[in-house]
Design a protein around this motif. Sequence first.
Motif, mmCIF file in Angstrom:
data_model
loop_
_atom_site.group_PDB
_atom_site.id
_atom_site.type_symbol
_atom_site.label_atom_id
_atom_site.label_comp_id
_atom_site.label_asym_id
_atom_site.label_seq_id
_atom_site.Cartn_x
_atom_site.Cartn_y
_atom_site.Cartn_z
ATOM 1 N N GLY A 48 50.622 34.819 30.460
ATOM 2 C CA GLY A 48 51.906 34.932 31.143
ATOM 3 C C GLY A 48 51.900 34.301 32.479
ATOM 4 N N PHE A 49 51.032 33.226 32.601
ATOM 5 C CA PHE A 49 51.012 32.393 33.595
ATOM 6 C C PHE A 49 50.794 33.362 35.036
ATOM 7 C CE2 PHE A 49 53.494 30.050 30.666
ATOM 8 C CZ PHE A 49 52.816 28.913 30.788
ATOM 9 N N SER A 50 49.955 34.274 34.937
ATOM 10 C CA SER A 50 49.914 35.491 35.970
ATOM 11 C C SER A 50 48.985 34.674 37.172
ATOM 12 C CB SER A 50 49.169 36.572 35.267
ATOM 13 O OG SER A 50 47.586 36.232 35.064
ATOM 14 N N ASP A 51 48.974 35.622 38.057
ATOM 15 C CA ASP A 51 48.167 35.352 39.257
ATOM 16 C C ASP A 51 46.591 35.129 39.158
ATOM 17 O OD1 ASP A 51 50.407 35.035 40.869
ATOM 18 O OD2 ASP A 51 50.356 37.173 41.923
ATOM 19 N N THR A 52 46.245 35.888 38.212
ATOM 20 C CA THR A 52 44.913 36.156 37.953
ATOM 21 C C THR A 52 44.299 34.746 37.078
ATOM 22 O OG1 THR A 52 44.999 38.354 37.780
ATOM 23 C CG2 THR A 52 43.191 37.299 36.461
ATOM 24 N N VAL A 56 41.667 31.992 38.327
ATOM 25 C CA VAL A 56 40.652 31.356 37.627
ATOM 26 C C VAL A 56 40.342 29.955 37.892
ATOM 27 C CG1 VAL A 56 39.736 31.117 35.333
ATOM 28 C CG2 VAL A 56 40.623 33.313 35.925
ATOM 29 N N ILE A 57 41.386 29.231 37.655
ATOM 30 C CA ILE A 57 41.306 27.658 37.979
ATOM 31 C C ILE A 57 41.031 27.505 39.240
ATOM 32 C CG2 ILE A 57 43.919 26.895 37.842
ATOM 33 C CD1 ILE A 57 40.847 25.203 35.849
ATOM 34 N N ASN A 58 41.657 28.178 40.137
ATOM 35 C CA ASN A 58 41.594 27.683 41.484
ATOM 36 C C ASN A 58 40.168 28.204 42.007
ATOM 37 O OD1 ASN A 58 44.094 26.975 41.968
ATOM 38 N ND2 ASN A 58 44.861 29.065 42.600
ATOM 39 N N THR A 59 39.329 29.255 41.673
ATOM 40 C CA THR A 59 38.040 29.689 42.198
ATOM 41 C C THR A 59 37.157 28.410 41.335
ATOM 42 O OG1 THR A 59 38.792 31.831 42.054
ATOM 43 C CG2 THR A 59 36.621 31.365 41.857
ATOM 44 N N ALA A 60 37.273 28.429 40.143
ATOM 45 C CA ALA A 60 36.187 27.277 39.094
ATOM 46 C C ALA A 60 36.276 25.907 40.044
ATOM 47 C CB ALA A 60 36.829 27.449 37.942
ATOM 48 N N THR A 61 37.564 25.336 40.266
ATOM 49 C CA THR A 61 37.524 24.119 40.843
ATOM 50 C C THR A 61 37.061 23.923 42.352
ATOM 51 O OG1 THR A 61 39.933 24.404 41.605
ATOM 52 C CG2 THR A 61 39.526 23.442 39.403
ATOM 53 N N THR A 62 37.194 25.363 43.090
ATOM 54 C CA THR A 62 36.590 25.094 44.470
ATOM 55 C C THR A 62 35.358 25.209 44.214
ATOM 56 O OG1 THR A 62 38.646 26.530 45.170
ATOM 57 C CG2 THR A 62 36.499 26.770 46.513
#
Length: 137
Positions: A48-52, A56-62
């Motif tokens: 559902g294009f959720s915040d979680t 996930v992608i933001n944390t992984a790419t960071t």
Amino acid sequence: MKGASSHVLNRWLERFSYRITRWTGSSRAFAIAAAVIVLWLLSGPIFGFSDTWQLVINTATTIVTFLMVFLIQNTQNRDAKAIQLKLDELIRAVQGARTGLVRLEELTDDELKELEASFEALRSRAVPKSVETSSPA
């Protein structure tokens, strides 16, 4: 004994970072990274294009970016040192070369500017302006 174990650990880390750097610079690594992004995008509707889902992608790419900064810096430092040593060897091998130029990387910015100006003066005396500004045929 601490010195020996430290040397072994350093050597292992050097080999590991070298291998990781080589792999991450490959087209296979790029393809895997692109596939991960595509899978993440395709999973959007499922979550559902959720915040979680976004987290996930933001944390992984960071995390990947943080680690890659150190790998890139390590690689640049090693490459610069290797190139410098090769250039030093060439300077020492050429008869008549100014061996005082071997350690230029240790000069201050002002000293480098002065040296650059002296080389510019030498170059402008050696090459006439008409030849310097003409374009190749």
